[in-house]
Design a protein around this motif. Structure first.
Motif, short mmCIF file in Angstrom:
data_model
loop_
_atom_site.label_atom_id
_atom_site.label_comp_id
_atom_site.label_asym_id
_atom_site.label_seq_id
_atom_site.Cartn_x
_atom_site.Cartn_y
_atom_site.Cartn_z
N GLN A 185 0.85 -1.19 0.00
CA GLN A 185 0.00 0.00 0.00
C GLN A 185 0.88 1.23 0.00
N GLU A 186 0.83 1.98 -1.11
CA GLU A 186 1.68 3.17 -1.21
C GLU A 186 0.92 4.43 -0.83
N LYS A 187 -0.17 4.71 -1.50
CA LYS A 187 -0.93 5.90 -1.14
C LYS A 187 -2.26 5.50 -0.53
N LYS A 188 -3.14 4.98 -1.34
CA LYS A 188 -4.42 4.54 -0.80
C LYS A 188 -4.69 3.07 -1.07
N ALA A 189 -4.54 2.67 -2.32
CA ALA A 189 -5.00 1.34 -2.70
C ALA A 189 -3.96 0.27 -2.44
N PRO A 190 -4.29 -0.77 -1.70
CA PRO A 190 -3.39 -1.92 -1.60
C PRO A 190 -3.30 -2.62 -2.95
N THR A 191 -2.10 -2.90 -3.38
CA THR A 191 -1.93 -3.66 -4.62
C THR A 191 -1.45 -5.05 -4.27
N PHE A 192 -2.00 -6.02 -4.94
CA PHE A 192 -1.76 -7.42 -4.66
C PHE A 192 -0.34 -7.81 -5.04
N LEU A 193 0.34 -8.52 -4.13
CA LEU A 193 1.68 -9.01 -4.40
C LEU A 193 1.68 -10.53 -4.59
N PHE A 194 1.31 -11.25 -3.55
CA PHE A 194 1.39 -12.71 -3.57
C PHE A 194 0.20 -13.33 -2.85
N MET A 195 -0.14 -14.51 -3.31
CA MET A 195 -1.05 -15.39 -2.57
C MET A 195 -0.31 -16.69 -2.32
N LEU A 196 -0.26 -17.11 -1.08
CA LEU A 196 0.45 -18.33 -0.69
C LEU A 196 -0.54 -19.32 -0.13
N THR A 197 -0.43 -20.55 -0.59
CA THR A 197 -1.32 -21.59 -0.08
C THR A 197 -0.56 -22.80 0.44
N SER A 198 0.65 -23.02 -0.05
CA SER A 198 1.40 -24.23 0.30
C SER A 198 2.67 -23.88 1.04
N SER A 199 3.02 -24.70 2.02
CA SER A 199 4.25 -24.48 2.79
C SER A 199 5.47 -24.72 1.93
N GLY A 200 6.49 -23.92 2.17
CA GLY A 200 7.81 -24.19 1.62
C GLY A 200 8.00 -23.84 0.16
N ILE A 201 6.97 -23.37 -0.51
CA ILE A 201 7.11 -23.03 -1.93
C ILE A 201 7.25 -21.53 -2.05
N GLU A 202 8.41 -21.10 -2.52
CA GLU A 202 8.68 -19.67 -2.60
C GLU A 202 8.00 -19.07 -3.82
N LYS A 203 7.36 -17.95 -3.59
CA LYS A 203 6.80 -17.18 -4.71
C LYS A 203 7.73 -15.99 -4.92
N LYS A 204 7.99 -15.68 -6.18
CA LYS A 204 8.99 -14.67 -6.48
C LYS A 204 8.47 -13.74 -7.57
N SER A 205 8.76 -12.46 -7.38
CA SER A 205 8.43 -11.48 -8.40
C SER A 205 9.50 -10.41 -8.35
N GLY A 206 10.45 -10.51 -9.26
CA GLY A 206 11.55 -9.55 -9.27
C GLY A 206 12.37 -9.66 -8.00
N ARG A 207 12.48 -8.53 -7.28
CA ARG A 207 13.27 -8.52 -6.05
C ARG A 207 12.47 -8.94 -4.82
N LEU A 208 11.19 -9.22 -5.04
CA LEU A 208 10.34 -9.61 -3.92
C LEU A 208 10.12 -11.13 -3.95
N SER A 209 10.12 -11.72 -2.78
CA SER A 209 9.81 -13.14 -2.67
C SER A 209 9.11 -13.36 -1.34
N ILE A 234 7.42 -16.69 1.31
CA ILE A 234 7.30 -18.10 1.60
C ILE A 234 6.40 -18.28 2.82
N LEU A 235 5.79 -19.43 2.88
CA LEU A 235 4.81 -19.73 3.93
C LEU A 235 5.26 -20.96 4.72
#
Lengths: 115, 112
Positions: free
Chosen positions: B38-62, B64-65
């Motif tokens: 959330q930068e100004k007003k609107a939260p923008t979606f980054l990741f949804m995690l459902t399973s343990s141990g599986i890393e989700k990655k997007s550029g410099r962001l990652s 894990i659950l």
């Protein structure tokens, strides 16, 4: 993802008046929600906007204060009634698109200041 | 009662640093965990995690659950000033509801 627009983006209102915020989604969605974010706080769910029936309100929020409409699967309104300075907040709508369960997307928000 | 706790509440770093944001939770019938920026007003979606141990990655962001220990982390490497924002963790409430319960967020400030 769903693209969500809200209007107005911001407003300054006098106490005792009401403001209606509109939320439009670019495609049909199963669920629409309204949240409030008071200064320095996280998001708090106000209600679930149900298509064709009365909204479902969370504890602490009532229909008389926050009437909600959802006439179809892409549009909803939230009215903040009889406003007081304590209602100054960001109001956000969100939508959950059919087939992408549990990924809620948010509108740009409406920043409300009540004087 | 469903609960989401984020730490730290705020963090100030210099550009280039790596940060780790934490989210611990208690919810009945866990289904997923979501991260938003959330930068100004609107939260923008980054990741949804459902399973343990599986890393989700997007550029410099990652992210894990860990469903056993009931937490998730969000990592940002080589931070930039544009990463300054509030990072929110949220989970659907228990009982099959689609309603989200949010943590208080971590306010990240990246200084040049």
């Amino acid at each position: 993802s769903a693209v969500i627009s809200q209007k107005p983006s911001r407003d300054i209102c006098q106490r005792g008046t009401s403001l209606t915020i509109q939320c439009q989604v670019d495609s049909q969605v199963t669920m629409m929600f309204w949240y409030r974010q008071q200064p320095g706080q996280s998001l708090t769910l106000i209600a679930t906007a149900n298509q064709g029936s009365e909204a479902t309100y969370e504890s602490g929020f009532v229909i008389d204060k926050f009437p909600i409409s959802r006439p179809n699967l892409t549009f909803s309104t939230l009215t903040v009634s009889n406003m007081s300075p304590e209602d100054s907040s960001i109001y956000l709508c969100s939508a959950e698109k059919q087939g992408l369960q549990e990924t809620q997307y948010f509108g740009p928000g409406t920043r409300l200041l009540v004087l | 009662e469903d609960k989401v706790v984020q730490s730290p509440l705020s963090l100030v770093v210099h550009e280039g640093d790596t940060v780790t944001l934490n989210c611990s939770y208690e919810v009945t019938n866990f289904r997923s965990l979501l991260w938003y920026k959330q930068e100004k007003k609107a939260p923008t979606f980054l990741f949804m995690l459902t399973s343990s141990g599986i890393e989700k990655k997007s550029g410099r962001l990652s992210s894990i659950l860990d469903k056993k220990e009931l937490f998730s982390i969000l990592n940002i490497t080589a931070t930039q000033t544009g990463d300054s924002a509030i990072y929110l963790c949220a989970l659907p409430k228990g009982g099959g509801s689609e309603k989200l319960v949010f943590g208080k967020g971590t306010k990240l400030t990246v200084n040049p």
